[in-house]
Design a protein around this motif. Structure first.
Motif, mmCIF file in Angstrom:
data_model
loop_
_atom_site.group_PDB
_atom_site.id
_atom_site.type_symbol
_atom_site.label_atom_id
_atom_site.label_comp_id
_atom_site.label_asym_id
_atom_site.label_seq_id
_atom_site.Cartn_x
_atom_site.Cartn_y
_atom_site.Cartn_z
ATOM 1 N N LEU A 28 -5.812 -7.317 -4.381
ATOM 2 C CA LEU A 28 -4.914 -6.310 -3.599
ATOM 3 C C LEU A 28 -3.706 -6.508 -4.436
ATOM 4 N N LEU A 29 -3.304 -5.348 -4.895
ATOM 5 C CA LEU A 29 -2.105 -5.170 -5.763
ATOM 6 C C LEU A 29 -0.888 -4.758 -4.985
ATOM 7 N N ALA A 47 0.192 -1.971 -12.165
ATOM 8 C CA ALA A 47 -0.579 -1.901 -11.143
ATOM 9 C C ALA A 47 -1.660 -0.815 -11.256
ATOM 10 N N HIS A 48 -1.269 0.229 -11.613
ATOM 11 C CA HIS A 48 -2.557 1.105 -11.861
ATOM 12 C C HIS A 48 -3.391 1.012 -12.949
ATOM 13 N N ALA A 65 -5.690 -1.891 -11.750
ATOM 14 C CA ALA A 65 -6.786 -1.247 -10.722
ATOM 15 C C ALA A 65 -7.735 -0.281 -11.490
ATOM 16 N N ARG A 71 -12.846 -3.809 -7.583
ATOM 17 C CA ARG A 71 -12.416 -3.926 -6.316
ATOM 18 C C ARG A 71 -11.015 -3.929 -6.000
ATOM 19 N N ALA A 72 -10.178 -3.061 -6.681
ATOM 20 C CA ALA A 72 -8.825 -3.297 -6.614
ATOM 21 C C ALA A 72 -8.304 -2.288 -5.669
ATOM 22 N N ARG A 73 -7.229 -2.386 -5.133
ATOM 23 C CA ARG A 73 -6.394 -1.593 -3.936
ATOM 24 C C ARG A 73 -4.811 -1.821 -4.102
ATOM 25 N N ILE A 74 -4.160 -0.760 -4.496
ATOM 26 C CA ILE A 74 -2.825 -0.805 -4.545
ATOM 27 C C ILE A 74 -1.897 -0.457 -3.304
#
Length: 295
Positions: free
Chosen positions: A229-230, A244-245, A248, A253-256
């Motif tokens: 999680l960012l 962050a982008h 991601a 499995r990343a989410r901002i």
């Protein structure tokens, strides 16, 4: 070490390179916090109580990044060495399925850990952090060079011990929208001003900072298959949300989560939002794991 009783009970663990002091509060799945340069566990003092109250075991160490009270003269404080130190801490305290929460320089060290030693990590929360070529960001790019000049680290610590100077952009001024409390500033500058061995740890850490470490970690992040999680501040100019982008785009499995009314120090500017996001992130991911593997 961090002085806030809000962080819980003071404890200590002996690692190969020296002793690490930490505070612990709450029971449940472990959440381990990683602060950045010239910070200590007090960075999280407005976050830990809220998380502990919701059934999480919050572990907030003072990492040897310049505001610690116990020197670690035998520790490798290069960025990979610092990442290994966190990994050893998790092993010695027997923490498993850990949620790591990191900020600022600590985020860079955690990225290196994610790429090299992720065995005990279940999920990661990154707030605005050094990443890619921004290790350090341009505003603080002078620090590794300064650390090579005798006497300058002590002069820097004396300067930023003055609250009016600490709040200037070259110090902490650009890191938070909130006016940093005087006691927080004192807490991160007193150890190095009083103890030459702490200053030596800080010098060794600063001299090792180089973007090649975060760039190398970034190349390996596609192999980190745990949720990330960012929680990134929209207004942060030191670590813009474009970082962050980019992260991601590498992490499977990343989410901002975009946070307003904050800069780098999200734990200080928006502790309420960070508590909410961490709590829901851990809850949702643990439900997913339980449903996927009920046995």
């Amino acid at each position: 070490m961090a002085f806030s009783d809000a962080l819980g009970t003071e404890r200590e663990v002996v690692l190969a390179g020296g002793r690490i002091r930490y505070r612990e509060r709450g029971e449940g799945p472990p959440v381990v916090f990683v602060h950045g340069l010239l910070a200590n566990a007090d960075l999280w003092r407005d976050v830990v109580p809220g998380l502990a109250a919701t059934g999480l075991r919050c572990v907030a160490p003072d990492w040897p990044f310049g505001a610690h009270t116990v020197p670690v003269p035998d520790a490798d404080l290069s960025p990979p060495g610092a990442a290994a130190l966190i990994g050893e801490f998790l092993e010695r305290t027997d923490l498993r399925e850990v949620t790591l929460v990191a900020n600022d320089t600590g985020g860079a060290i955690v990225q290196i850990l994610m790429a090299s030693r992720p065995e005990r990590v279940a999920r990661v929360v990154l707030t605005p952090s050094d990443s890619f070529e921004r290790f350090f960001p341009p505003l603080f790019g002078y620090l590794p060079h300064l650390a090579r000049v005798p006497g300058t680290v002590e002069l820097l610590l004396r300067a930023i011990a003055v609250p009016a100077l600490a709040r200037l952009p070259f110090a902490f001024g650009g890191l938070a929208r909130t006016r940093l409390p005087d006691d927080l500033i004192a807490g991160v500058t007193v150890p190095g001003r009083r103890d030459p061995a702490v200053r030596d740890d800080l010098r060794r850490f600063l001299r090792g900072v180089d973007r090649r470490h975060t760039i190398a970690a970034a190349r390996a992040l596609s192999g980190f298959d745990r949720p990330v999680l960012l929680v990134w501040a929209v207004e942060d100019r030191i670590f813009p949300i474009s970082l962050a982008h980019r992260l991601a785009g590498l992490l499977p499995r990343a989410r901002i989560v975009a946070v307003h009314r904050s800069r780098t120090f999200v734990p200080i500017d928006r502790p309420d939002r960070l508590i909410e996001e961490i709590r829901e992130f851990v809850r949702a991911e643990r439900v997913d794991v339980t449903e996927a593997d009920p046995g």
